[in-house]
Design an enzyme around this catalytic site. Sequence first.
Site, PDB file in Angstrom:
ATOM      1  N   LYS A 181      11.838  -2.481 -31.391  1.00 49.90           N
ATOM      2  CA  LYS A 181      10.416  -2.334 -31.089  1.00 49.90           C
ATOM      3  C   LYS A 181      10.095  -0.870 -30.741  1.00 49.90           C
ATOM      4  O   LYS A 181      10.381  -0.401 -29.650  1.00 49.90           O
ATOM      5  CB  LYS A 181       9.977  -3.231 -29.924  1.00 49.90           C
ATOM      6  CG  LYS A 181       8.444  -3.326 -29.922  1.00 49.90           C
ATOM      7  CD  LYS A 181       7.819  -3.634 -28.595  1.00 49.90           C
ATOM      8  CE  LYS A 181       7.688  -2.481 -27.670  1.00 49.90           C
ATOM      9  NZ  LYS A 181       6.761  -1.403 -28.105  1.00 49.90           N
ATOM     10  N   GLU A 256      18.179   3.541 -20.305  1.00 48.45           N
ATOM     11  CA  GLU A 256      18.161   5.001 -20.239  1.00 48.45           C
ATOM     12  C   GLU A 256      16.756   5.362 -19.760  1.00 48.45           C
ATOM     13  O   GLU A 256      15.786   5.185 -20.487  1.00 48.45           O
ATOM     14  CB  GLU A 256      18.486   5.568 -21.619  1.00 48.45           C
ATOM     15  CG  GLU A 256      19.008   6.982 -21.552  1.00 48.45           C
ATOM     16  CD  GLU A 256      17.939   7.985 -21.865  1.00 48.45           C
ATOM     17  OE1 GLU A 256      17.311   8.461 -20.892  1.00 48.45           O
ATOM     18  OE2 GLU A 256      17.729   8.266 -23.043  1.00 48.45           O
ATOM     19  N   CYS A 290      13.506  13.104 -21.288  1.00 43.84           N
ATOM     20  CA  CYS A 290      14.083  12.592 -20.050  1.00 43.84           C
ATOM     21  C   CYS A 290      15.019  13.618 -19.420  1.00 43.84           C
ATOM     22  O   CYS A 290      15.225  13.614 -18.223  1.00 43.84           O
ATOM     23  CB  CYS A 290      14.799  11.280 -20.314  1.00 43.84           C
ATOM     24  SG  CYS A 290      15.792  11.343 -21.788  1.00 43.84           S
ATOM     25  N   GLU A 389       8.579  12.554 -11.853  1.00 39.61           N
ATOM     26  CA  GLU A 389       8.684  12.885 -13.277  1.00 39.61           C
ATOM     27  C   GLU A 389       7.283  13.139 -13.844  1.00 39.61           C
ATOM     28  O   GLU A 389       6.479  12.226 -13.955  1.00 39.61           O
ATOM     29  CB  GLU A 389       9.351  11.730 -14.038  1.00 39.61           C
ATOM     30  CG  GLU A 389       9.624  12.073 -15.482  1.00 39.61           C
ATOM     31  CD  GLU A 389      10.283  10.946 -16.272  1.00 39.61           C
ATOM     32  OE1 GLU A 389      11.333  11.182 -16.863  1.00 39.61           O
ATOM     33  OE2 GLU A 389       9.730   9.821 -16.296  1.00 39.61           O
TER      34      GLU A 389
HETATM   35  P1  NAI Z   1       7.190   2.786 -20.936  1.00 42.98           P
HETATM   36  O1  NAI Z   1       8.525   2.717 -20.308  1.00 42.98           O
HETATM   37  O2  NAI Z   1       6.151   1.822 -20.447  1.00 42.98           O
HETATM   38  O3  NAI Z   1       7.312   2.572 -22.519  1.00 42.98           O
HETATM   39  C1  NAI Z   1       8.507   2.701 -23.261  1.00 42.98           C
HETATM   40  C2  NAI Z   1       8.681   1.514 -24.194  1.00 42.98           C
HETATM   41  O4  NAI Z   1       8.724   0.324 -23.422  1.00 42.98           O
HETATM   42  C3  NAI Z   1       7.538   1.312 -25.191  1.00 42.98           C
HETATM   43  O5  NAI Z   1       8.078   0.837 -26.403  1.00 42.98           O
HETATM   44  C4  NAI Z   1       6.711   0.226 -24.533  1.00 42.98           C
HETATM   45  O6  NAI Z   1       5.942  -0.520 -25.453  1.00 42.98           O
HETATM   46  C5  NAI Z   1       7.780  -0.625 -23.894  1.00 42.98           C
HETATM   47  N1  NAI Z   1       7.319  -1.442 -22.769  1.00 42.98           N
HETATM   48  C6  NAI Z   1       6.371  -1.142 -21.849  1.00 42.98           C
HETATM   49  N2  NAI Z   1       6.226  -2.149 -20.971  1.00 42.98           N
HETATM   50  C7  NAI Z   1       7.109  -3.109 -21.332  1.00 42.98           C
HETATM   51  C8  NAI Z   1       7.420  -4.410 -20.822  1.00 42.98           C
HETATM   52  N3  NAI Z   1       6.788  -4.896 -19.765  1.00 42.98           N
HETATM   53  N4  NAI Z   1       8.377  -5.121 -21.434  1.00 42.98           N
HETATM   54  C9  NAI Z   1       9.033  -4.626 -22.508  1.00 42.98           C
HETATM   55  N5  NAI Z   1       8.756  -3.421 -23.045  1.00 42.98           N
HETATM   56  C10 NAI Z   1       7.814  -2.669 -22.470  1.00 42.98           C
HETATM   57  O7  NAI Z   1       6.662   4.278 -20.802  1.00 42.98           O
HETATM   58  P2  NAI Z   1       5.145   4.779 -20.975  1.00 42.98           P
HETATM   59  O8  NAI Z   1       4.227   3.860 -20.205  1.00 42.98           O
HETATM   60  O9  NAI Z   1       4.872   4.980 -22.404  1.00 42.98           O
HETATM   61  O10 NAI Z   1       5.200   6.196 -20.254  1.00 42.98           O
HETATM   62  C11 NAI Z   1       4.973   6.319 -18.856  1.00 42.98           C
HETATM   63  C12 NAI Z   1       5.857   7.381 -18.266  1.00 42.98           C
HETATM   64  O11 NAI Z   1       7.212   7.023 -18.402  1.00 42.98           O
HETATM   65  C13 NAI Z   1       5.774   8.744 -18.922  1.00 42.98           C
HETATM   66  O12 NAI Z   1       4.709   9.496 -18.434  1.00 42.98           O
HETATM   67  C14 NAI Z   1       7.104   9.332 -18.563  1.00 42.98           C
HETATM   68  O13 NAI Z   1       7.060   9.890 -17.277  1.00 42.98           O
HETATM   69  C15 NAI Z   1       8.034   8.149 -18.552  1.00 42.98           C
HETATM   70  N6  NAI Z   1       8.807   8.022 -19.803  1.00 42.98           N
HETATM   71  C16 NAI Z   1      10.109   8.394 -19.778  1.00 42.98           C
HETATM   72  C17 NAI Z   1      10.854   8.359 -20.936  1.00 42.98           C
HETATM   73  C18 NAI Z   1      12.280   8.786 -20.942  1.00 42.98           C
HETATM   74  O14 NAI Z   1      12.843   8.984 -22.000  1.00 42.98           O
HETATM   75  N7  NAI Z   1      12.890   8.926 -19.805  1.00 42.98           N
HETATM   76  C19 NAI Z   1      10.283   7.936 -22.217  1.00 42.98           C
HETATM   77  C20 NAI Z   1       8.911   7.522 -22.119  1.00 42.98           C
HETATM   78  C21 NAI Z   1       8.219   7.571 -20.948  1.00 42.98           C
END
Ligand code: NAI
Length: 494
Positions: A181, A256, A290, A389
């Site tokens: 996904k 991760e 990250c 972050e």
């Molecule tokens: P997120 O963690 O919500 O999204 C990442 C993935 O998880 C997307 O594919 C999303 O559709 C999925 N997802 C979201 N909620 C879910 C749930 N309840 N169950 C299963 N899958 C779910 O991150 P988001 O909201 O896009 O970004 C928010 C903040 O997170 C960013 O501002 C950043 O600080 C951090 N982030 C960190 C990342 C990293 O690589 N460490 C990558 C992306 C975001």
Amino acid sequence: MTTELSSKPMEQDLFINGEYVKSASGKSFDVINPATGEVLSKVQEADKEDIDRAVKSAKAAFDTWSETPASTRSAILNKVADLLESRKEEFAKLETQNTGKPIVESMFLDLGLAIDCFRFYSAAARMIRGETIPVASGQLVYTLKDPVGVVGQIIPWNFPILMSAWKLGPALAAGNTVVLKPAEQTPVTALKLGELFNEAGLPPGVLNIVPGFGETAGAALVNHPDVDKIAFTGETKTGRLIMETASKTLKRVSLELGGKAPNIVFEDADLDNAVHGSLFAVYLNQGQACVSGSRLYVQESIYDKFMEKLLVAAQKIKVGNPLDMTTKVGALASKEQFDKVYSYVAIGKAEGAKLLLGGDKAGGDLSNGFFLNPTIFEAEHTMRITQEEVFGPFLSVIKFKDVNDAILKANDSQYGLAAALWTKNVNTAHTVARKIKAGTIWVNTYNFLFNEVPFGGFKNSGFGRELGLQALDMYTESKSICIDLGQHPNWFGL
Ligand code: NAI
Ligand code: MG
């Protein structure tokens, strides 16, 4: 390659059981080019029913794929690498249009590393092995490495093609079948991978790609009883929720998550080298990584001299049209992310940090996109802008006294994904590298990731190691087989 930012919207379907299909609900969603704010693609929206279809096809394909000879799995992954390489420019352009990242990064880092990742796991597919354990004569004991089963993989929007490769490579090499996904903001290149896998001869159902929203498609995947493992990259908060949900079906989980990497410049460092490395650390991919080196600790004895050099260099970084080969900082990946990062400029000011550079939206030709100029704050270690972050082109610089102070500050964080230090002293390098609690430590370099080398987090940055042969451990179950070559003892005296 044309640098024209606008493009005609594409239409993309879900990839289930080897075919591109419409969503059950008929719903689709708009994917935005963050450099223009325009629609790049209209994508079919996966929801519970589509996830269920994808999981069923992955489950049906499992016996075939897990019993496919390692050499065949290897050949298919290698073919995917070749096909991706032959379409590198096309994929790089789409990646840039979807994420806002500079094309030079898409071409040489994201695509380059993704291609190599498929190649690495093509080779690794033939390296999976158990062991024989000589417990006693008369006993034959050996272990097998079985694939886990149906794997759900949920990836973020910052490195869509690269995260797809990191996830698919080891999972498919080890004989699992996958439901991937992609993030709702950036599904374009991940969806196109389906074409390459079909052309490479992957049996239908082994890979399914189902973009949709986290709370619907993502949650359905994590809840599904026929999914054996979830591999997730994203926010720490989401990781916690996923782990909690997955506990109900006792799925295997690897996470991760976020980071706030300390980047430490000691007084004996090559300062010019450290300046270039520190800017690369924080502004690569607009800081949406990250591992981003967003906490810069500079020893007080060289602070003024170093900061002068850093500011002169940072002002020269070219923010611009992401499709232009000379651009170094592009757009943030979404309006939502722009708003979040921009809000930290106000937070920094309110908590008394001193704005040294940027903090403003880029104007002119870029004003319709989500561009933030490279931002630098002089901050305190305890401030929110140093602890949280931000995930943008946003740097907090903090002074430190000596080696012990540097270690203390570096480790005083909820995260532990990566860290770096700049020094010419071999004792300092090894001592500090050992003491910092993080999964990757760079010395006199930053951001270099190799497909051979394990990667992952300590503390709230998650657990499990991706990349390298170690990633295969996350996608296999170890099975011990014990054979008695003689007579079983008559224990019950029968
Ligand atoms: P997120 O963690 O919500 O999204 C990442 C993935 O998880 C997307 O594919 C999303 O559709 C999925 N997802 C979201 N909620 C879910 C749930 N309840 N169950 C299963 N899958 C779910 O991150 P988001 O909201 O896009 O970004 C928010 C903040 O997170 C960013 O501002 C950043 O600080 C951090 N982030 C960190 C990342 C990293 O690589 N460490 C990558 C992306 C975001
Ligand atoms: Mg979220």
